[in-house]
Motif scaffolding. Structure first.
Motif, mmCIF file in Angstrom:
data_model
loop_
_atom_site.group_PDB
_atom_site.id
_atom_site.type_symbol
_atom_site.label_atom_id
_atom_site.label_comp_id
_atom_site.label_asym_id
_atom_site.label_seq_id
_atom_site.Cartn_x
_atom_site.Cartn_y
_atom_site.Cartn_z
ATOM 1 N N SER A 15 48.358 39.261 36.348
ATOM 2 C CA SER A 15 49.302 40.135 35.655
ATOM 3 C C SER A 15 50.733 39.845 36.092
ATOM 4 O O SER A 15 51.664 39.947 35.296
ATOM 5 N N ARG A 27 50.782 46.320 34.466
ATOM 6 C CA ARG A 27 50.690 46.912 35.784
ATOM 7 C C ARG A 27 50.173 45.913 36.808
ATOM 8 O O ARG A 27 49.189 45.204 36.572
ATOM 9 N N THR A 35 43.937 45.547 36.381
ATOM 10 C CA THR A 35 43.806 45.331 34.938
ATOM 11 C C THR A 35 42.342 45.479 34.565
ATOM 12 O O THR A 35 41.497 44.793 35.136
ATOM 13 N N ASP A 54 46.353 38.686 28.976
ATOM 14 C CA ASP A 54 46.056 38.965 30.377
ATOM 15 C C ASP A 54 44.679 39.620 30.444
ATOM 16 O O ASP A 54 44.440 40.652 29.827
#
Ligand SMILES: Nc1nc2c(ncn2[C@@H]2O[C@H](COP(=O)(O)OP(=O)(O)OP(=O)(O)O)[C@@H](O)[C@H]2O)c(=O)[nH]1
Ligand SMILES: [Mg+2]
Length: 595
Positions: A15, A27, A35, A54
């Motif tokens: 991320s 985040r 994630t 992602d």
């Protein structure tokens, strides 16, 4: 459009890299499993517009927890033009297995060995060419956090993307090598392309851990640290909050009042006493929220979460949960929604459900606003922080009680293996991204729920138009009267009931509603509350707000994550019953004691 996927083990910096490449604010945190859902962004790479995705971190391609399913489903149902495989260089000896599995998929892949800054400090060096030859894919050494080596790495990726290639193979139908074969190959690659010291010595991490993980000092230290952090948040945010309040009042008196002086009374009331007061009162909490999330970023990125999981694991096991459950409760302090989603890393469904049942009792930042407001109105400045702290303790107590009561229904024996990552410190850039993200989140909620909520509350407390506003004859008064049999034993009047009813939608509306109901904001509103409620009523109001159903978004998340209506209803009904019981006990008990 080309599609690029970021794939790798948990906590390897996917991320972070995603944010670097796309400018997004996904985040990031030093905890495996931040994630758990797909996030994508459009980027420009090698002259193509591409979708960069992602993915949640996975340990291998055969996993069956919900976050691993997300990855598998994505790989099976999408054509992928390029995989960016992200591995942690310091753990290359353990992580290459996933690399070899990904290679077997036959999708064009570039291997990005991340966190070279840490690897260098640990005395690890990689022979890039050798690695590339063995793995059959280009290799880049990068530090996603600090940006080192990124340019070359992205050039490499663009080059592969530009090569003419056969359409992506039927992913996952490819024959994966057997585990044995992968293990042998991994050993041989590490032997020829990696230089590692015999013993990794991260002195700093080891030294901090000796203190933080101390058998009997660990937990008290943890609670002390939390207490200090929360104290800091309140002390630092109070002057900022006062500043915003002053600005809002100034703007109303100097600009809005004169501007709307000729408008009809109802419009004046709706716009100023309704929308402006309501939303404005909520907006004064913006500094608190931003500061709160900055501190959360520090905690989440430091690696302390894993230590907290370690310290509490055996205690949580007694409640049928594990250390991960505790970490999710901590994350729930920010917002319950991502915490509920974070349980996706749990493989056992009963354990997941039990965790999801208790997370909504975690005192989220929206509820914190209500408590900061009420505590400031009804208690002295020296008492208020203690009141807040006691509510946090209460939040834990209710969580543990619920887990104990329901653990028989949700039995599981999933082993929990915990990895303790090194301590890290967020960069200013990471802190800024997170703060920005939370402001955006708050504003989206404000524009969606809060405006609608306060307008409705205004209408209920001001109509029918021929009765005094906020009196027993308004619609709000009638609803309050109808609910009196349930509300009297807990010492609450009709107006507060309206605030609580709208709190179902979002807790931020509670304070906004009070502003609208009484047509006041800031200090005058607090003084009015103090004259209407004694501390027992105030505390009982706060306890109810803490425990009853958190908000619509949380309920929707519970529903979608559990895929069960029955479970969602269990959560709603249980929290209402519990809130009511706790309140009756507290209120009647305090009154019986003569308070
Ligand atoms: N020292 C160092 N830390 C990094 C680097 N890249 C990421 N990190 C840190 O590693 C931790 C994990 O980063 P994330 O980007 O959340 O990792 P992720 O792979 O997305 O993790 P999951 O979503 O849990 O799978 C965070 O604390 C980052 O700040 C790096 O290049 N060097
Ligand atoms: Mg991530």
């Amino acid at each position: 459009m080309k599609r690029i996927a970021l794939l790798g083990m948990p906590n390897t910096g996917k991320s972070t890299l995603f944010n670097r490449i796309s400018g997004a604010s996904a985040r990031v945190g030093n905890w495996p499993g931040i994630t758990v859902d797909l996030m994508s962004a459009k980027i420009l790479m090698g002259g193509h517009i591409a979708e960069l995705v992602d993915l949640p971190g996975i340990y291998d391609l055969h996993g069956f927890s919900d976050d691993e399913q997300v990855v598998r489903h994505f790989l099976e149902h999408n054509n992928i033009d390029l995989v960016i495989l992200v591995l942690n260089t310091s753990q290359i000896d353990r992580q290459l297995s996933l690399g070899l599995q990904v290679r077997d998929l036959g999708i064009p892949t570039v291997l990005m060995l991340n966190m070279v800054d840490e690897a260098q400090r640990n005395g690890i060096s990689i022979d890039r060419d050798m690695m590339s030859t063995h793995m059959g894919m280009p290799v880049a050494l990068i530090s996603a956090k600090y940006g080192d080596g990124l340019k070359q790495a992205l050039d490499l990726a663009a080059e592969i993307l530009n090569r003419q290639q056969p359409p992506a193979a039927e992913v996952l139908r490819a024959q994966l090598s057997s585990d044995d074969k992968i293990e042998r190959e991994m050993e041989s690659i590490v032997r020829s392309a990696v230089q590692m010291p015999l013993q990794m010595n991260d002195e700093l991490t080891a030294r901090i851990d000796r203190l933080v993980l101390h058998p009997w000092l660990g937990l008290p230290l943890f609670f002390l640290a939390m207490y200090i952090l929360f104290q800091f948040i309140f002390v630092a945010s109070t002057p900022l909050q006062d500043g915003i309040e002053w600005l809002m009042g100034y703007f109303r008196g100097g600009v809005l009042d004169p501007m709307l002086s000729t408008a009809p009374a109802w419009l004046h009331g709706l716009l100023l006493d309704g929308v402006y007061n309501g939303v404005g009162t909520v907006a004064t909490f913006l500094p608190l929220i931003i500061l709160f999330f900055l501190v959360m970023t520090l905690v989440e990125d430091s690696g302390y979460l894993s230590r907290a999981a370690f310290l509490t694991d055996s205690l949580m096991a007694k409640m049928g949960l594990d250390g991960r459950g505790f970490v999710m409760l901590l994350m729930g302090f920010g917002c319950n929604v991502p915490a509920i989603m974070g349980t996706r890393t749990m493989r056992s469904r009963p354990m997941r459900l039990l965790s999801m049942l208790v997370i909504p009792f975690s005192l989220c930042s929206a509820r914190l606003q209500v408590f900061v407001f009420m505590a400031a109105a009804l208690f002295t400045p020296s008492q208020a922080p203690l009141v807040l702290f006691s509510l946090y303790m209460m939040s834990f107590a209710v969580t543990l009680l619920s887990a104990l009561l329901f653990k028989g229904q949700f039995k599981s024996n999933e082993p929990f293996i915990l990895e303790l990552p090194p301590y890290r410190f967020p960069t200013p850039r990471q802190i800024f991204l997170r703060g920005w993200h939370e402001v955006g989140h708050f504003l989206r909620r404000a524009s969606k729920f809060i405006v609608i909520g306060v307008v409705l509350v205004w209408a209920l407390t001001n109509y029918p138009s021929d009765v005094p506003p906020a009196s027993a004859y308004t619609f709000a008064g009638m609803i309050g009267a109808a609910l009196a049999p349930v509300l009297d034993p807990i010492g609450i009047d009709g107006n507060l009931a309206i605030a609580l009813i709208f709190g179902f939608v979002a807790k931020e509306i509670v304070v906004g509603s009070l502003a609208v109901i009484y047509g006041l904001s800031g200090d005058p509103l607090m003084q009015l509350m103090a004259s209407k409620l004694d501390w027992v009523q105030g505390m009982s109001f706060m306890l109810f707000t803490l425990i009853y159903t958190p908000c619509l978004s949380t309920i929707a998340t519970l529903k979608s994550e559990s895929r069960s209506h029955a479970f969602m209803w269990l959560s709603i009904v249980w929290s209402l019953v519990l809130a009511w019981m706790v309140r009756v006990i507290f209120y009647q008990g305090a009154r019986a004691l003569g308070f």
